[in-house]
Scaffold this active site. Sequence first.
Site, short mmCIF file in Angstrom:
data_model
loop_
_atom_site.label_atom_id
_atom_site.label_comp_id
_atom_site.label_asym_id
_atom_site.label_seq_id
_atom_site.Cartn_x
_atom_site.Cartn_y
_atom_site.Cartn_z
N GLY A 123 -5.56 -11.49 14.33
CA GLY A 123 -4.27 -10.92 14.71
C GLY A 123 -3.13 -11.66 14.04
O GLY A 123 -2.66 -12.68 14.55
N ARG A 270 -20.24 23.52 -10.71
CA ARG A 270 -19.23 24.55 -10.46
C ARG A 270 -18.90 25.29 -11.75
O ARG A 270 -18.60 24.66 -12.77
CB ARG A 270 -17.96 23.87 -9.91
CG ARG A 270 -16.76 24.77 -9.77
CD ARG A 270 -16.93 25.72 -8.61
NE ARG A 270 -15.73 26.51 -8.38
CZ ARG A 270 -15.67 27.52 -7.52
NH1 ARG A 270 -16.75 27.85 -6.83
NH2 ARG A 270 -14.56 28.19 -7.36
N GLU A 368 -4.24 -6.18 4.07
CA GLU A 368 -4.48 -7.53 3.52
C GLU A 368 -3.58 -7.80 2.31
O GLU A 368 -3.99 -8.41 1.32
CB GLU A 368 -5.96 -7.73 3.21
CG GLU A 368 -6.78 -7.56 4.49
CD GLU A 368 -8.15 -8.18 4.48
OE1 GLU A 368 -8.36 -9.18 3.79
OE2 GLU A 368 -9.01 -7.67 5.22
N THR A 370 0.03 -5.79 0.59
CA THR A 370 0.31 -4.55 -0.14
C THR A 370 0.25 -4.80 -1.66
O THR A 370 0.22 -5.95 -2.11
CB THR A 370 1.73 -4.04 0.20
OG1 THR A 370 2.67 -5.04 -0.23
CG2 THR A 370 1.92 -3.79 1.69
N GLU A 372 2.62 -4.50 -3.64
CA GLU A 372 3.82 -5.27 -4.03
C GLU A 372 3.57 -6.77 -3.80
O GLU A 372 3.94 -7.61 -4.64
CB GLU A 372 5.04 -4.80 -3.22
CG GLU A 372 5.55 -3.41 -3.57
CD GLU A 372 4.66 -2.28 -3.02
OE1 GLU A 372 3.86 -2.54 -2.10
OE2 GLU A 372 4.77 -1.15 -3.52
C1 LIG Z 1 -5.65 0.45 9.25
C2 LIG Z 1 -5.04 -0.92 9.17
C3 LIG Z 1 -5.77 -2.03 9.54
C4 LIG Z 1 -5.17 -3.30 9.54
N1 LIG Z 1 -5.88 -4.39 9.99
C5 LIG Z 1 -5.24 -5.59 10.16
C6 LIG Z 1 -5.88 -6.70 10.79
O1 LIG Z 1 -7.07 -6.64 11.14
N2 LIG Z 1 -5.16 -7.84 11.01
C7 LIG Z 1 -3.85 -7.95 10.65
O2 LIG Z 1 -3.25 -8.99 10.90
N3 LIG Z 1 -3.21 -6.92 10.03
C8 LIG Z 1 -3.87 -5.74 9.78
N4 LIG Z 1 -3.22 -4.69 9.18
C9 LIG Z 1 -1.82 -4.86 8.79
C10 LIG Z 1 -1.57 -4.87 7.30
O3 LIG Z 1 -2.05 -6.08 6.74
C11 LIG Z 1 -0.05 -4.67 7.10
O4 LIG Z 1 0.23 -3.32 7.44
C12 LIG Z 1 0.41 -4.99 5.70
O5 LIG Z 1 0.31 -6.35 5.43
C13 LIG Z 1 1.85 -4.52 5.45
O6 LIG Z 1 2.71 -4.94 6.48
P1 LIG Z 1 3.71 -3.86 7.15
O7 LIG Z 1 2.88 -2.68 7.54
O8 LIG Z 1 4.47 -4.56 8.21
O9 LIG Z 1 4.67 -3.39 5.99
P2 LIG Z 1 6.03 -4.15 5.54
O10 LIG Z 1 5.78 -5.59 5.34
O11 LIG Z 1 7.11 -3.73 6.46
O12 LIG Z 1 6.27 -3.48 4.11
C14 LIG Z 1 6.85 -2.17 3.94
C15 LIG Z 1 6.97 -1.92 2.43
O13 LIG Z 1 7.89 -2.88 1.86
C16 LIG Z 1 7.24 -3.56 0.80
N5 LIG Z 1 7.70 -4.95 0.76
C17 LIG Z 1 7.78 -5.81 1.81
N6 LIG Z 1 8.23 -7.01 1.39
C18 LIG Z 1 8.40 -6.90 0.05
C19 LIG Z 1 8.85 -7.81 -0.98
N7 LIG Z 1 9.14 -9.07 -0.71
N8 LIG Z 1 8.93 -7.34 -2.26
C20 LIG Z 1 8.57 -6.06 -2.56
N9 LIG Z 1 8.15 -5.18 -1.63
C21 LIG Z 1 8.07 -5.58 -0.35
C22 LIG Z 1 5.76 -3.50 1.13
O14 LIG Z 1 4.97 -3.73 -0.02
C23 LIG Z 1 5.65 -2.09 1.68
O15 LIG Z 1 5.59 -1.16 0.61
C24 LIG Z 1 -3.83 -3.44 9.11
C25 LIG Z 1 -3.11 -2.31 8.69
C26 LIG Z 1 -3.69 -1.07 8.73
C27 LIG Z 1 -2.86 0.13 8.31
#
Ligand SMILES: Cc1cc2nc3c(=O)[nH]c(=O)nc-3n(C[C@H](O)[C@H](O)[C@H](O)COP(=O)(O)OP(=O)(O)OC[C@H]3O[C@@H](n4cnc5c(N)ncnc54)[C@H](O)[C@@H]3O)c2cc1C
Length: 387
Positions: A123, A270, A368, A370, A372
């Site tokens: 988490g 196909r 794990e 994005t 970016e």
């Molecule tokens: C199905 C699923 C399973 C998951 N499992 C886990 C888990 O087991 N444990 C856990 O801890 N998390 C988990 N996650 C979370 C996942 O790791 C996060 O969703 C991910 O790290 C992105 O964080 P956020 O969703 O808050 O997006 P944000 O951080 O809000 O990012 C939004 C957008 O802004 C961009 N962005 C943000 N900061 C920057 C920057 N500095 N420069 C350029 N672009 C930027 C991002 O790349 C993205 O496009 C899971 C997510 C999903 C969808």
Amino acid sequence: MSFALSREHEEFRQVVREFARAEIAPHVAEWDDKHHFPVDVVVKMGELGLFGLTAPEEYGGAGDFTGLCVAIEELGRVDQGIGITLEAAVGLGINPILTFGTKAQKDRWLPDLVAGRALAAFGLTEPASGSDAGATRTHAELVDGEWVINGSKQFITNSGSSLTSVVTATARTGTLADGTPEVSSILVPADTDGFVAEPGYNKLGWHCSDTHPLTFVDVRVPEDHLLGERGRGFPQFLATLDDGRVAIAALALGCIEACLEMSVQYAGERETFGVPIGRKQGVAFRVSDLAVMAEAARGLVYKAAALKDAGAPAATFKQAASIAKLYATESAVTATRIATQVFGGYGFMEEYSVARFYRDAKVLEIGEGTSEVQRIIIARGLGLPVE
Ligand SMILES: Cc1cc2nc3c(=O)[nH]c(=O)nc-3n(C[C@H](O)[C@H](O)[C@H](O)COP(=O)(O)OP(=O)(O)OC[C@H]3O[C@@H](n4cnc5c(N)ncnc54)[C@H](O)[C@@H]3O)c2cc1C
């Protein structure tokens, strides 16, 4: 220099492939449709030894990261939701305990986790901190020998199933002299009062994986549930994620390979205008691109895995992990778009698994770290002062 996996790894691949063909493929469309997390199959994956692949022998494992990637790739060819279940269970669940746990913590949690009788979750992400994971708001205070934890977590894999035994939660445990948060990791048994796995999400893909928001209300665990050193939560989760990124890249590789296999078969069968669509360069060339993506992703995944198994320097491995994750996951999304196009209107129908892969692929570019975030890491590895 070898471009092939060992004979042992290829034999192991056949074992996992046969398991996926027999135990997963016949049922996965229904599980996906019903958003069903197949506990019985997870237990069978445990009996096959898949959760113990990276653990040392004393905990019943094989200490083989490359083997884990092979298993995830093979499961991912059949279903991405099952593949992520193994990836998260080992990469995010077992790995932090294995790497940072005390002997007592390992002895308590690992035997069941390694055998697949239980699942652990990690988490880290919160409603207001994902990419910026160090900005955690969940906090833990030491009161009379117990950590009292309050806060919430978002999108946590394997955190609310009947097999879930423990969640490693990152929490703010104080403030450092420079005003930045002191972040630590704490093991929270899933049956602790005040710990709630909220109802699972209605996700776009990975329907048969288990993902929940978590709430911590005055959750109390003994002081010795601290995982690793107090205040080292940030570097700990960065190291955990490096391993996880290679494993996610292996999952993406399985997705690309599935797209390639489905497209080659369909393009040969196909017919339009009296000939198979594979006779048309417009189709055949796109399928060729899939083969290139699969080959390139395979090279990057197994190079990074080999670096891990060889104990390469952390900076070298980190760069290889991010490069593999970025390339393989973005290619997987492109591959599902190409494969769906090859299938035409049928690709948009849920009866064809290409539609499921299309929905499943997108999150590979997000979880794990994005795309970016991977580009930031790679640029820093190149010495650029990128923010
Ligand atoms: C199905 C699923 C399973 C998951 N499992 C886990 C888990 O087991 N444990 C856990 O801890 N998390 C988990 N996650 C979370 C996942 O790791 C996060 O969703 C991910 O790290 C992105 O964080 P956020 O969703 O808050 O997006 P944000 O951080 O809000 O990012 C939004 C957008 O802004 C961009 N962005 C943000 N900061 C920057 C920057 N500095 N420069 C350029 N672009 C930027 C991002 O790349 C993205 O496009 C899971 C997510 C999903 C969808």
